[in-house]
Design an enzyme around this catalytic site. Structure first.
Site, PDB file in Angstrom:
ATOM      1  N   TYR A 220       0.845  -1.202   0.000  1.00 14.36           N
ATOM      2  CA  TYR A 220       0.000   0.000   0.000  1.00 14.36           C
ATOM      3  C   TYR A 220       0.882   1.256   0.000  1.00 14.36           C
ATOM      4  O   TYR A 220       1.812   1.385   0.822  1.00 14.36           O
ATOM      5  CB  TYR A 220      -0.941   0.002   1.214  1.00 14.36           C
ATOM      6  CG  TYR A 220      -1.695   1.320   1.313  1.00 14.36           C
ATOM      7  CD1 TYR A 220      -2.670   1.654   0.367  1.00 14.36           C
ATOM      8  CD2 TYR A 220      -1.402   2.254   2.302  1.00 14.36           C
ATOM      9  CE1 TYR A 220      -3.331   2.871   0.415  1.00 14.36           C
ATOM     10  CE2 TYR A 220      -2.069   3.476   2.360  1.00 14.36           C
ATOM     11  CZ  TYR A 220      -3.028   3.776   1.414  1.00 14.36           C
ATOM     12  OH  TYR A 220      -3.677   4.991   1.446  1.00 14.36           O
ATOM     13  N   CYS A 272     -10.550  13.488   5.073  1.00 11.17           N
ATOM     14  CA  CYS A 272     -11.485  14.450   5.668  1.00 11.17           C
ATOM     15  C   CYS A 272     -11.658  15.692   4.814  1.00 11.17           C
ATOM     16  O   CYS A 272     -12.078  16.740   5.309  1.00 11.17           O
ATOM     17  CB  CYS A 272     -11.039  14.834   7.069  1.00 11.17           C
ATOM     18  SG  CYS A 272     -11.174  13.485   8.224  1.00 11.17           S
ATOM     19  N   GLY A 273     -11.292  15.626   3.542  1.00 14.33           N
ATOM     20  CA  GLY A 273     -11.695  16.710   2.650  1.00 14.33           C
ATOM     21  C   GLY A 273     -10.605  17.644   2.139  1.00 14.33           C
ATOM     22  O   GLY A 273     -10.929  18.680   1.552  1.00 14.33           O
ATOM     23  N   ARG A 418     -13.352  15.528  11.111  1.00 14.65           N
ATOM     24  CA  ARG A 418     -14.618  14.816  10.961  1.00 14.65           C
ATOM     25  C   ARG A 418     -15.300  14.825  12.321  1.00 14.65           C
ATOM     26  O   ARG A 418     -14.969  14.036  13.197  1.00 14.65           O
ATOM     27  CB  ARG A 418     -14.325  13.388  10.531  1.00 14.65           C
ATOM     28  CG  ARG A 418     -15.305  12.793   9.588  1.00 14.65           C
ATOM     29  CD  ARG A 418     -14.784  11.473   9.082  1.00 14.65           C
ATOM     30  NE  ARG A 418     -14.317  11.595   7.714  1.00 14.65           N
ATOM     31  CZ  ARG A 418     -15.060  11.336   6.643  1.00 14.65           C
ATOM     32  NH1 ARG A 418     -16.292  10.893   6.783  1.00 14.65           N
ATOM     33  NH2 ARG A 418     -14.576  11.487   5.435  1.00 14.65           N
TER      34      ARG A 418
HETATM   35  P1  GTP Z   1      -5.950  12.060   2.295  1.00 15.22           P
HETATM   36  O1  GTP Z   1      -5.609  11.946   0.834  1.00 15.22           O
HETATM   37  O2  GTP Z   1      -6.199  10.740   2.944  1.00 15.22           O
HETATM   38  O3  GTP Z   1      -4.998  12.885   3.082  1.00 15.22           O
HETATM   39  O4  GTP Z   1      -7.399  12.729   2.389  1.00 15.22           O
HETATM   40  P2  GTP Z   1      -8.089  14.093   1.963  1.00 15.22           P
HETATM   41  O5  GTP Z   1      -8.143  14.999   3.139  1.00 15.22           O
HETATM   42  O6  GTP Z   1      -7.515  14.670   0.707  1.00 15.22           O
HETATM   43  O7  GTP Z   1      -9.576  13.608   1.704  1.00 15.22           O
HETATM   44  P3  GTP Z   1     -10.590  13.830   0.475  1.00 15.22           P
HETATM   45  O8  GTP Z   1     -10.761  15.261   0.116  1.00 15.22           O
HETATM   46  O9  GTP Z   1     -10.188  12.921  -0.608  1.00 15.22           O
HETATM   47  O10 GTP Z   1     -11.988  13.386   1.118  1.00 15.22           O
HETATM   48  C1  GTP Z   1     -12.244  12.137   1.520  1.00 15.22           C
HETATM   49  C2  GTP Z   1     -13.687  11.780   1.759  1.00 15.22           C
HETATM   50  O11 GTP Z   1     -14.411  12.823   2.375  1.00 15.22           O
HETATM   51  C3  GTP Z   1     -14.416  11.401   0.474  1.00 15.22           C
HETATM   52  O12 GTP Z   1     -14.994  10.137   0.661  1.00 15.22           O
HETATM   53  C4  GTP Z   1     -15.483  12.466   0.335  1.00 15.22           C
HETATM   54  O13 GTP Z   1     -16.663  11.949  -0.194  1.00 15.22           O
HETATM   55  C5  GTP Z   1     -15.675  12.940   1.770  1.00 15.22           C
HETATM   56  N1  GTP Z   1     -16.081  14.364   1.802  1.00 15.22           N
HETATM   57  C6  GTP Z   1     -15.365  15.403   1.326  1.00 15.22           C
HETATM   58  N2  GTP Z   1     -16.052  16.546   1.500  1.00 15.22           N
HETATM   59  C7  GTP Z   1     -17.197  16.229   2.117  1.00 15.22           C
HETATM   60  C8  GTP Z   1     -18.315  16.983   2.559  1.00 15.22           C
HETATM   61  O14 GTP Z   1     -18.376  18.217   2.411  1.00 15.22           O
HETATM   62  N3  GTP Z   1     -19.314  16.307   3.168  1.00 15.22           N
HETATM   63  C9  GTP Z   1     -19.277  14.966   3.350  1.00 15.22           C
HETATM   64  N4  GTP Z   1     -20.285  14.389   3.987  1.00 15.22           N
HETATM   65  N5  GTP Z   1     -18.246  14.205   2.914  1.00 15.22           N
HETATM   66  C10 GTP Z   1     -17.225  14.834   2.303  1.00 15.22           C
HETATM   67  C1  SPV Z   2      -3.234   9.822   3.972  1.00 22.60           C
HETATM   68  O1  SPV Z   2      -3.488   8.702   4.461  1.00 22.60           O
HETATM   69  O2  SPV Z   2      -3.245  10.871   4.634  1.00 22.60           O
HETATM   70  C2  SPV Z   2      -2.912   9.944   2.533  1.00 22.60           C
HETATM   71  C3  SPV Z   2      -2.661   8.746   1.766  1.00 22.60           C
HETATM   72  O3  SPV Z   2      -2.789  11.040   2.025  1.00 22.60           O
HETATM   73  S1  SPV Z   2      -1.210   7.949   2.227  1.00 22.60           S
HETATM   74  O4  SPV Z   2      -0.283   7.963   1.104  1.00 22.60           O
HETATM   75  O5  SPV Z   2      -1.614   6.606   2.558  1.00 22.60           O
HETATM   76  O6  SPV Z   2      -0.622   8.609   3.353  1.00 22.60           O
END
Ligand code: GTP
Ligand code: SPV
Ligand code: MN
Length: 623
Positions: A220, A272-273, A418
């Site tokens: 992964y 978390c977005g 979240r």
């Molecule tokens: P990493 O890449 O893991 O660091 O995550 P990230 O913070 O970039 O997360 P990303 O923006 O990809 O969001 C992840 C999840 O949050 C997805 O499954 C979205 O559907 C959900 N999500 C994002 N914005 C919202 C929102 O405004 N409301 C809800 N309910 N879910 C959301």
């Molecule tokens: C996270 O988990 O915060 C990511 C994906 O952005 S990873 O490469 O698994 O860290």
């Protein structure tokens, strides 16, 4: 010839030895030969970032079966093992010399013991395999932000991912001839049916003394792509000793009135977005996951450490994420991981569209609707942490300054998590210290599928960075507090919460509402709108949000929705302060100013509670 040079000469395939020699860097040669002797690959391939070498790696990933081609030109998919679908904090440890501690919340073990175990796992781990060596630059090239890094791996998928995600470093190594660079050694171990067979022996060990990270028996990307979160751990330590910051932050340009661009960075825990925020339509993205921040000429400037996105694919669709969606359905280089492959060899994921396939192939093998795992739990068609790997340059909304060697000037900082029941959708801290202490340092978030383990459990997550901290928590907080010393106008600090729910568990805000919160923050930075002072920060006024909802989302924002969303929830806020204080009482170097800030917040909450009760409409607090 020196022994380590002989090892390299013997093992390197045609051209690779010369590529190492051309770097004129004994440290690099020693590093590669040390692990060539230990891991004992059949041959070594060194990439010099040429088009030819990138193509070679990409083809190797397919020949080895680590990636398979999809029906769209340039696209491939990769599956990780069923027990290897996210970062694995339980298998991740810092290796610390005797007498050095990071504090009880950060997993660590004796360095010698860890190295012995790791070297045992790595011994002959690349027998009958090829070793791949790549060179990278974290942050823009030729910049004061640049950090050089070298990766050794037996996975062509890992090097292919890094080729997409991280800026090329071979020429930077050639120029710099530096001895200090980050080092990453990965072996997927014995492969069976294309996945790591010895996953019970999965280990990710971080040696802070030698700036080296080892990863064994896992595939992964979060555990193996050294240049991503593993490098981030090393960079946090480096930043701390050099007075700058490494954060789990996106960087984006928000476009305000009169064609102004206001750069934000934002820190939210995994899944978390962050990506969803910096991909908002009409705004521009600098980076979606990791940022380096430095003070330059009295301003805070930040760069994207990477040049690509390893993003969550669930719910990416034409309507909600048009730019990513387009990049994912257009011919071009994309690696999909842990998605469903349909019978016509196309990628499908949850939330792509309504045509859920009834069968296909996914990380569990042949998949059909209703298939369950050995615990009788239904296997979803794509994993909830399924991801895509693309270059930012394949997006239309890449910010023009995304690769600027001086970074962009940060005008606002956002934290988020979240949180189903405590914080309002958006608010502004009173000032920098209030933001760092009561928003960032108290951050809690419900766990997601980005890490292995139970989902939806509320967990303390200091500045959304706790998973990656390589320095004691108190020091990290103080580094952030002190970071604005000498900055004339420290940027406002905001907190957002996209995940507030009602009593029935229904989200109180919509997917796109975050765009309104962003535009409100942009206006606040330029003092174009006022706010309501509450015990926890400055909240938006209904009259300022209403036109934003109309202009951006084309819909009416009901007063009653505003009141429900922005109600000050006194019992939940007090309970949070109690939970967080308890945690910090066990942190040996927790700073006094943190306890003071929490006590003051508690006092403010109790004062308004006496006057207005437990749940207070923001309008009651208009001064
Ligand atoms: P990493 O890449 O893991 O660091 O995550 P990230 O913070 O970039 O997360 P990303 O923006 O990809 O969001 C992840 C999840 O949050 C997805 O499954 C979205 O559907 C959900 N999500 C994002 N914005 C919202 C929102 O405004 N409301 C809800 N309910 N879910 C959301
Ligand atoms: C996270 O988990 O915060 C990511 C994906 O952005 S990873 O490469 O698994 O860290
Ligand atoms: Mn992340």
């Amino acid at each position: 010839m020196i022994k380590y040079m002989k090892t390299l000469k013997d093992k390197c395939q045609t051209g690779s030895f010369e590529k190492l020699l051309a770097l004129d860097n004994a440290e690099v040669c020693k590093f590669v030969s040390k692990y060539a002797e230990l891991c004992n690959p059949d041959s070594i391939f060194v990439s010099n970032d040429s088009k030819e070498d990138s193509t070679y790696i990409r083809n190797r990933a397919v020949e080895l079966g680590e990636e398979k081609r999809l029906g769209v030109k340039g696209q491939t998919y990769h599956f990780d093992g069923i027990n290897d679908q996210g970062r694995d904090p339980g298998k991740t440890q810092y290796l610390l010399p005797r007498g050095v501690t990071l504090g009880s919340d950060i997993q660590s073990m004796n360095r010698k013991k860890g190295l012995d175990e790791m070297f045992h796992l790595m011994k002959n781990s690349m027998r009958s395999k090829q070793m791949y060596v790549g060179f990278f630059c974290l942050g823009p090239c030729d910049s004061e932000f640049s950090i050089l890094a070298a990766q050794i791996t037996d996975s062509a998928y890992v090097l292919h991912s890094e080729d997409i995600l991280v800026r090329d470093g071979y020429e930077q190594f050639k120029k710099a001839k530096k001895k200090d660079f980050f080092k990453f050694v990965h072996s997927a171990g014995v492969i069976e049916n294309d996945v790591s067979r010895n996953y019970p022996n999965k280990r990710i060990y971080i040696d802070l003394k030698e700036n080296t990270v080892y990863s064994a028996n896992t595939q992964y990307a979060g555990n193996t792509v050294g240049l991503k979160k593993l490098a981030m751990r090393l960079a946090i330590q480096k930043a701390s000793s050099e007075n700058w910051l490494t954060e789990h932050m996106f960087i984006m340009g928000a476009h305000g009135p009169n064609s102004r661009t206001t750069y934000f960075c934002g820190s939210f825990p995994s899944a978390c977005g962050k990506t969803s925020t910096c991909m908002l339509e009409g705004e521009t993205i600098v980076g979606d996951d990791i940022a380096y921040l430095r003070k330059i000429n009295g301003k805070i400037r930040a760069v994207n450490v990477e040049q690509g996105i390893f993003g969550i694919i669930k719910d990416v669709n034409a309507k909600d994420d048009p730019s990513i969606y387009e990049a994912l359905v257009t011919p071009g280089e994309v690696i999909f991981s842990n998605i469903l492959v349909t019978e016509d060899n196309m990628p499908w994921w949850i939330g792509k569209n309504d045509n859920t396939p009834l069968k296909g192939i996914n990380y569990s093998g042949q998949w059909h609707t209703g298939k369950t795992n050995d615990q009788n739990i239904e296997i979803t068609p794509s994993h909830t942490n399924a991801r895509y790997t693309i270059r930012l340059s394949s997006l239309k909304n890449k910010d023009p300054k995304a690769d600027d060697a001086n970074g962009v000037e940060i005008k606002g900082v956002i934290y988020g998590g979240r949180d189903s029941d405590t914080s309002v959708p958006v608010e502004q801290a009173f000032d920098w210290n209030h933001g760092i202490l009561t928003k960032a340092a108290t951050l809690e978030s419900e766990t997601t599928s980005a890490t292995l383990g139970q989902e939806g459990v509320r967990k303390f997550n200091l500045m959304a960075n706790i998973d990656f901290l390589s320095i004691p928590m108190g020091r990290y907080i103080m580094n952030n507090i002190n970071f604005v010393e000498g900055i004339e106008n420290p940027p406002p600090v905001f907190f957002v919460n996209y995940f507030l729910k009602d009593k029935h568990g229904k989200f109180l805000t919509g997917m796109k509402d975050k765009h309104v919160w962003l535009k409100w923050m942009e206006l606040r930075i330029h003092k174009d709108v006022g706010a309501i002072k509450t015990p926890t920060g400055y909240m938006p006024k209904y009259d300022d949000l209403k036109p934003l909802f109309r202009d951006i989302l084309g819909r009416e924002y009901k007063k009653e929705d505003y009141i429900t969303q922005f109600t000050v929830r006194i019992p939940e806020n007090l309970a949070k302060i109690e939970r967080i204080s308890k945690i910090y009482h066990k942190v040996p170097d927790a700073p006094d100013i943190l306890f003071k800030a929490l006590a003051e917040q508690e006092k403010r909450l109790k004062q308004v509670e006496e006057k207005y009760g437990e749940y207070i409409s923001p309008e009651k607090l208009i001064g």
